[in-house]
Design an enzyme around this catalytic site. Sequence first.
Site, PDB file in Angstrom:
ATOM      1  N   SER A  31      28.082  37.165  41.831  1.00 23.39           N
ATOM      2  CA  SER A  31      29.267  36.722  41.418  1.00 23.39           C
ATOM      3  C   SER A  31      29.795  35.404  41.703  1.00 23.39           C
ATOM      4  O   SER A  31      30.647  34.889  40.976  1.00 23.39           O
ATOM      5  CB  SER A  31      30.238  37.819  41.993  1.00 23.39           C
ATOM      6  OG  SER A  31      30.347  37.679  43.201  1.00 23.39           O
ATOM      7  N   HIS A  79      34.116  35.245  47.771  1.00 22.13           N
ATOM      8  CA  HIS A  79      34.703  34.679  46.417  1.00 22.13           C
ATOM      9  C   HIS A  79      35.654  33.492  46.736  1.00 22.13           C
ATOM     10  O   HIS A  79      35.893  33.227  47.810  1.00 22.13           O
ATOM     11  CB  HIS A  79      35.491  35.584  45.562  1.00 22.13           C
ATOM     12  CG  HIS A  79      34.651  36.721  44.783  1.00 22.13           C
ATOM     13  ND1 HIS A  79      34.962  37.783  44.270  1.00 22.13           N
ATOM     14  CD2 HIS A  79      33.441  36.811  44.610  1.00 22.13           C
ATOM     15  CE1 HIS A  79      33.996  38.559  43.657  1.00 22.13           C
ATOM     16  NE2 HIS A  79      32.962  38.046  43.944  1.00 22.13           N
ATOM     17  N   ASP A 104      39.617  38.818  40.990  1.00 21.00           N
ATOM     18  CA  ASP A 104      39.493  40.270  41.845  1.00 21.00           C
ATOM     19  C   ASP A 104      40.935  40.918  41.376  1.00 21.00           C
ATOM     20  O   ASP A 104      41.833  40.275  41.338  1.00 21.00           O
ATOM     21  CB  ASP A 104      39.336  39.958  43.250  1.00 21.00           C
ATOM     22  CG  ASP A 104      38.052  39.197  43.450  1.00 21.00           C
ATOM     23  OD1 ASP A 104      37.235  39.127  42.500  1.00 21.00           O
ATOM     24  OD2 ASP A 104      37.878  39.012  44.627  1.00 21.00           O
TER      25      ASP A 104
END
Length: 140
Positions: A31, A79, A104
Amino acid sequence: MTDWKEIASYAVILIIVLIAAQHLNVVVSGSMEPAFYRGDIVLVEKADFFGIHEFDVKDIQKGDVVVYDAKWFNQPVIHRVIDIVSINGTTMYMIKGDNNKSPDPYYVSPDQIQSKVVTIGDNLVVIPKIGYLSLWLRGL
């Protein structure tokens, strides 16, 4: 007979290894590509390491890469912060994987942030590929 200096040196080495291990996170997904890849290890500083605050969550900025307790996933997520907003007087973070199309699913509160990936200059500190063994051992 083992000498106390030898025992002390083993104890110091063990402590150093345990502290170092707490500051390394294995990347489990793609990701965040191309910043880092599955199997890479990132060096992190902790928001609370046994009472030591290695960074202040209030200092998180857009662009920082953080490790946080996601309400939507059963493991910590690594992230990037893409926006910071105030909701009812509380600072909240919008976070997204660099390789994901959407942010998210939920805003992240300061108390969910566990760590921040260390940067040197503008570069994230990444150790490529050596985390694959950990992923294999954990069945990921």
